[in-house]
Scaffold this motif. Structure first.
Motif, PDB file in Angstrom:
ATOM      1  N   LEU A 122      14.381   4.212  -3.381  1.00 12.07           N
ATOM      2  CA  LEU A 122      14.519   2.788  -3.681  1.00 12.07           C
ATOM      3  C   LEU A 122      14.961   2.600  -5.124  1.00 12.07           C
ATOM      4  N   GLN A 123      15.898   1.669  -5.338  1.00  9.30           N
ATOM      5  CA  GLN A 123      16.356   1.389  -6.693  1.00  9.30           C
ATOM      6  C   GLN A 123      15.266   0.685  -7.499  1.00  9.30           C
ATOM      7  N   HIS A 124      14.472  -0.163  -6.822  1.00 10.29           N
ATOM      8  CA  HIS A 124      13.326  -0.803  -7.485  1.00 10.29           C
ATOM      9  C   HIS A 124      12.281  -1.070  -6.418  1.00 10.29           C
ATOM     10  N   LYS A 125      11.068  -1.372  -6.881  1.00  9.60           N
ATOM     11  CA  LYS A 125       9.954  -1.521  -5.942  1.00  9.60           C
ATOM     12  C   LYS A 125       9.507  -2.984  -5.821  1.00  9.60           C
TER      13      LYS A 125
ATOM     14  N   GLY B 161       2.173   5.903  -4.136  1.00  4.28           N
ATOM     15  CA  GLY B 161       3.029   6.827  -4.889  1.00  4.28           C
ATOM     16  C   GLY B 161       4.373   7.087  -4.269  1.00  4.28           C
ATOM     17  N   HIS B 162       4.673   6.457  -3.123  1.00  4.85           N
ATOM     18  CA  HIS B 162       5.976   6.674  -2.499  1.00  4.85           C
ATOM     19  C   HIS B 162       7.042   5.892  -3.232  1.00  4.85           C
ATOM     20  N   ASP B 163       8.198   6.507  -3.413  1.00  2.74           N
ATOM     21  CA  ASP B 163       9.300   5.804  -4.062  1.00  2.74           C
ATOM     22  C   ASP B 163      10.537   5.785  -3.182  1.00  2.74           C
ATOM     23  N   ALA B 164      10.354   6.029  -1.865  1.00  7.31           N
ATOM     24  CA  ALA B 164      11.473   6.020  -0.924  1.00  7.31           C
ATOM     25  C   ALA B 164      11.158   5.056   0.214  1.00  7.31           C
ATOM     26  N   SER B 165      12.198   4.680   0.922  1.00  9.28           N
ATOM     27  CA  SER B 165      12.047   3.730   2.022  1.00  9.28           C
ATOM     28  C   SER B 165      11.334   4.378   3.191  1.00  9.28           C
ATOM     29  N   PRO B 166      10.367   3.702   3.809  1.00 10.63           N
ATOM     30  CA  PRO B 166       9.699   4.267   4.990  1.00 10.63           C
ATOM     31  C   PRO B 166      10.643   4.427   6.171  1.00 10.63           C
TER      32      PRO B 166
ATOM     33  N   LYS C 122       0.843  -1.209   0.000  1.00 10.69           N
ATOM     34  CA  LYS C 122       0.000   0.000   0.000  1.00 10.69           C
ATOM     35  C   LYS C 122       0.875   1.256   0.000  1.00 10.69           C
ATOM     36  N   TRP C 123       1.982   1.199   0.741  1.00  8.57           N
ATOM     37  CA  TRP C 123       2.924   2.352   0.802  1.00  8.57           C
ATOM     38  C   TRP C 123       3.435   2.693  -0.589  1.00  8.57           C
TER      39      TRP C 123
END
Length: 430
Positions: A394-397, A383-388, A378-379
């Protein structure tokens, strides 16, 4: 070229139009005369004005207008119309008797406007001009009366002026300078040719520190009588108070020509000389001090200049260091604010990756941490592309189930059950 008969016809038509205008002007003049005889002066003026517009070459029309205004006691308008008639009559070289009549009417109107003897001078001048244009015994009689009236008015005004002057001198002796100035002003209005009135008012204005006005009165006193020593005295006093000592030094000696016994003028000259000498001494002293200062302080100035240069360099360096520290501090504050923001927005299950919730289908994210699958998905879908945890990009999701962790947990449970449960219970667990 136009035929000669066409020119003659044009001239004849112009002459006919002029003749008709003259006839119409005469009819207007006759109507004006009728109104004038009946005392309807305003209507008479209207007729005479129309007659003058139709026939500008006849100056008798503006003269009749002036006469009507005279009977209506409108003397200013009467004088204006007389001046128009005189100017027009001289241009057209009209009869001198008509020009003389206009000047006589003007002089009489000015006599009615006269409030003082000086006002009579303009009236007397107009009457004399009338006699120069055309002698008339009646005009000469009016001139004699005007001159006698002016002399009587001058005598009365001199008496009134003397009264105000005496009152002003009394107030001046009591040092009531403002009230004295008012009395001298009244005396000047009654007798504007007496230089003493102006010099006395100048004295009042000097005491009241109205120096510019005092200088005007002193100049007027000298203008009326260049031999009146007190006028020069007042002017010199004003110039002295204005610190114009050189000008005062040229004014005072002029007063001595006509009042050599006046020690007050000598005192004024002496005071000017003292001020000039003091000013020169001050200038010389200032020059000496300046030269001494320049000689004694040249080395100190150089030393101070060098110190100033060193301080300037140090200040510049300190300013640069402060700027760098401020930039570093600003960056650190930014990092702290970002970490606080991350901490405040992290869900509870992101705080500890190895929690009881993570045991339920844990996943290994690209940041190297393990999260509960549902929440990390869900994170990323939001639309988040960074580590919580670290807020690093993040290099990939891709989410990978953490089988190693699950295997370790299963082995730990098996080992625990083998020690504390029966074989039957171990089979149920597996």
């Amino acid at each position: 070229m136009a035929p000669a008969h066409s020119h003659r016809r044009g001239a004849t038509e112009a002459n006919e139009q002029m003749r008709k205008k003259k006839e119409k002007a005469q009819r207007e003049k006759e109507a004006g005369d009728d109104d004038f005889d009946e005392g309807r002066y305003k209507r008479a003026v209207e007729h005479y004005a129309r007659a003058a517009a139709l026939d500008p070459g006849d100056i008798s029309f503006p003269i009749k207008c002036a006469k009507s205004y005279f009977h209506m006691d409108q003397y200013e308008e009467c004088v204006r119309r007389c001046d128009e008639a005189v100017e027009r009559g001289r241009e057209l070289r009209a009869k001198k008797s008509l020009v003389a009549l206009a000047l006589l009417l003007k002089g009489t109107a000015l006599l009615n406007l006269a409030d003082c003897a000086s006002d009579c001078k303009a009236a007397i001048r107009a009457l004399k001009q009338s006699l120069d244009e055309h002698y008339n015994k009646g005009t000469e009689a009016i001139l004699d009366e005007a001159e006698s009236a002016m002399e009587e008015m001058e005598e009365l005004e001199k008496e009134a002026a003397k009264h105000h002057r005496d009152k002003g001198k009394e107030l001046l002796s009591q040092k009531r300078h403002k009230e004295a100035a008012i009395q001298f002003t009244k005396a000047i209005k009654k007798n504007p040719t007496n230089p003493r009135n102006f010099s006395d008012r100048a004295k009042c204005r000097i005491e009241l520190n109205a120096l510019a006005e005092g200088l005007e009165d002193a100049d007027k006193s000298i203008e009326l009588d260049p031999t009146f020593w007190k006028g020069y005295l007042r002017k010199g006093e004003v110039q002295f108070l204005m610190h114009n000592y050189e000008d005062a030094m040229t004014t005072y000696p002029d007063g001595l020509k006509y009042g050599p016994q006046k020690t007050i003028i000598y005192d004024g000259i002496k005071r000017c000389l003292q001020q000039i000498k003091m000013a020169k001494d001050r200038d010389d002293r200032a020059k000496d001090l300046w030269e001494a200062f320049k000689k004694s302080s040249s080395s100190q100035v150089e030393k101070l200049t060098m110190q100033c240069n060193v301080v300037t360099v140090e200040l510049k360096s300190a300013k640069e260091r402060n700027a760098n520290l401020e930039q570093q501090l600003s960056e650190q504050i930014g990092r702290i604010e970002r970490l606080l923001l991350i901490k405040n927005r992290e869900p509870p299950h992101f705080i500890c990756p190895i929690s009881q919730e993570v045991m339920n289908d844990p996943h290994f994210a690209a940041d190297g941490h393990t999260y509960e699958a549902e929440h990390i998905r869900k994170w990323l879908n939001d639309g988040h592309d960074a580590s919580p945890m670290t807020n690093e990009r993040l290099q990939h999701k891709k989410l990978t189930p953490n089988h190693a962790l699950r295997s370790a947990i299963r082995e730990w449970h098996q080992h625990r059950n083998m020690r504390h449960t029966s074989p039957r219970s171990q089979q149920l667990f597996l």
